[in-house]
Structure formats: structure tokens, C-alpha cells
Design an enzyme around this catalytic site. Structure first.
Site, PDB file in Angstrom:
ATOM      1  N   CYS A  80       0.837  -1.207   0.000  1.00  0.00           N
ATOM      2  CA  CYS A  80       0.000   0.000   0.000  1.00  0.00           C
ATOM      3  C   CYS A  80       0.876   1.264   0.000  1.00  0.00           C
ATOM      4  O   CYS A  80       1.455   1.605  -1.024  1.00  0.00           O
ATOM      5  CB  CYS A  80      -0.983  -0.043   1.167  1.00  0.00           C
ATOM      6  SG  CYS A  80      -2.343   1.134   1.006  1.00  0.00           S
ATOM      7  N   HIS A 172      -3.218  -5.014   1.628  1.00  0.00           N
ATOM      8  CA  HIS A 172      -2.563  -5.320   2.903  1.00  0.00           C
ATOM      9  C   HIS A 172      -2.645  -6.812   3.233  1.00  0.00           C
ATOM     10  O   HIS A 172      -3.572  -7.238   3.920  1.00  0.00           O
ATOM     11  CB  HIS A 172      -3.257  -4.552   4.043  1.00  0.00           C
ATOM     12  CG  HIS A 172      -3.058  -3.081   4.018  1.00  0.00           C
ATOM     13  ND1 HIS A 172      -2.078  -2.442   4.738  1.00  0.00           N
ATOM     14  CD2 HIS A 172      -3.733  -2.116   3.360  1.00  0.00           C
ATOM     15  CE1 HIS A 172      -2.152  -1.144   4.534  1.00  0.00           C
ATOM     16  NE2 HIS A 172      -3.144  -0.915   3.701  1.00  0.00           N
ATOM     17  N   GLU A 174      -0.914  -8.405   5.345  1.00  0.00           N
ATOM     18  CA  GLU A 174      -0.640  -8.603   6.778  1.00  0.00           C
ATOM     19  C   GLU A 174      -1.906  -8.548   7.620  1.00  0.00           C
ATOM     20  O   GLU A 174      -1.908  -8.979   8.778  1.00  0.00           O
ATOM     21  CB  GLU A 174       0.380  -7.560   7.275  1.00  0.00           C
ATOM     22  CG  GLU A 174      -0.169  -6.160   7.494  1.00  0.00           C
ATOM     23  CD  GLU A 174      -0.349  -5.323   6.233  1.00  0.00           C
ATOM     24  OE1 GLU A 174      -0.725  -4.143   6.371  1.00  0.00           O
ATOM     25  OE2 GLU A 174      -0.132  -5.833   5.121  1.00  0.00           O
TER      26      GLU A 174
END
Length: 195
Positions: A80, A172, A174
Site C-alpha cells: 500500500c 494489505h 498482513e
């Protein structure tokens, strides 16, 4: 021996990357100084506020340090805001950036925070089920040079790209339980370290 993977820790979503890397068996380290980049096998630039991150990286001498390590072959992954920092061109912005990847990106292209969304992303090169892509004030890639590999697309636009030792995503990974992208980055780092 576990790979030492740094997460740029000046601003942004640091802890989820630390957790993901640790779950994948890496030695995750928070990076705040140029000296800390020297001992790494790979580096992640997390999501956050790309302008703030760029200003802080410039202030602390991290731009040059990361550019040097990337030129030496150390894998760098930007998620991002991290992708924005890695781009050579940012539409309508002169903000500080690393200028590592031959991509042109548009900030906040998928909308504001309230427009955040999740979408399944087909990733043939990573295999398995579609990846749960989490898009939060996400940038998109307006254009990429032919040598930049498109690892995944959404609505015909690249959202995961690789250029040699550089990896970047609009979303994202994560923030999901799916660790395929972190494992892929660790494979890139392992190959580069010669381990």
C-alpha cells in the site's frame, strides 16, 4: 538460521507484519536507522501514510540506505503506502520516494477510508484459493514497464507486481491470516541471501 527481515518502523502498520513474519519463521526486526538496514536479508515497507513515511525516511537518512541495499540485491516489499514509496512516478505528487520500481501509481485511487473493501484476488503464481485482498485507501498502478511482472490483478489492474528483487502490492496481506505473500517474500530473501 532464520532470515532477518526488517519492517520500516517510522509510521504505519508495523505490528501486523512483525506477526506475519514471525509466524512464517523469520526473525522480524523493527528498522528506524540506516545502520539497521545493513544486517537485513529483506525489508518490508508497511502501509500507512506515504508522505509522512517519505519525509521521515529522508530526515533519518533511510532513503539512501534502502536504495543502496536494494541496488545490492536485498529484496524490498512495499504494501500500500510502501508501494507508493517504491514507485518511480506518483501521479500529481512530488513527495519523497525511493524511486525503485518502474511503475506509475495513483494514491488513494480506490477511495477514502470509508471506501475500504475486501476482494478475492486470483494469484496463479502463488497457487491455491483466491487471496483475500484488503484495500484501505489503496493506490493503484496506472502503468508499469514491460519488465515488471504482474503477479495478480483486480478488474484488469495489477495489484501485486515484482521487478527483480522488488515486490509491491496495492493491498494489505498482513491484515489477513493468509501468509502466502509473506512466504513468497521470504523465498525471495532466502534466494538472495544464498541460504
Amino acid at each position: 538460521m532464520a532470515l532477518r527481515i526488517g519492517v520500516m518502523s517510522l509510521q504505519g502498520a508495523v505490528e501486523p507484519h512483525i506477526k506475519a513474519l514471525t509466524e512464517c519463521g523469520a526473525r522480524a526486526e523493527r528498522v528506524r536507522t540506516p545502520e539497521e538496514t545493513e544486517r537485513l536479508d529483506g525489508l518490508i515497507l508497511p502501509g500507512g501514510e506515504s508522505t509522512t513515511m517519505g519525509i521521515l525516511m529522508s530526515r533519518f537518512g533511510l532513503m539512501e540506505a534502502v536504495q543502496k541495499r536494494a541496488a545490492e540485491g536485498m529484496p524490498v516489499y512495499g504494501a500500500c503506502a510502501g508501494m507508493i514509496l517504491m514507485a518511480k512516478q506518483i501521479v500529481d505528487s512530488e513527495q519523497p520516494r525511493l524511486e525503485l520500481m518502474d511503475i506509475r501509481v495513483r494514491r488513494n485511487a480506490y477511495g477514502r477510508q470509508v471506501d475500504s473493501f475486501e476482494a478475492p484476488i486470483e494469484m496463479p503464481s502463488l497457487g491455491g484459493e483466491p487471496f483475500p485482498g484488503v484495500f484501505i485507501r489503496a493506490p493503484f498502478i496506472e502503468s508499469a514497464e514491460p519488465h515488471v511482472r504482474r503477479l495478480a490483478e483486480l478488474d484488469g489492474r495489477p495489484v501485486l507486481v515484482q521487478e527483480g528483487n522488488l515486490l509491491a502490492s496495492s493491498f494489505h496481506p498482513e491484515l489477513t491470516a493468509d501468509r502466502r505473500i509473506h512466504r513468497y517474500f521470504l523465498q525471495m530473501s532466502d534466494n538472495e541471501s544464498g541460504a
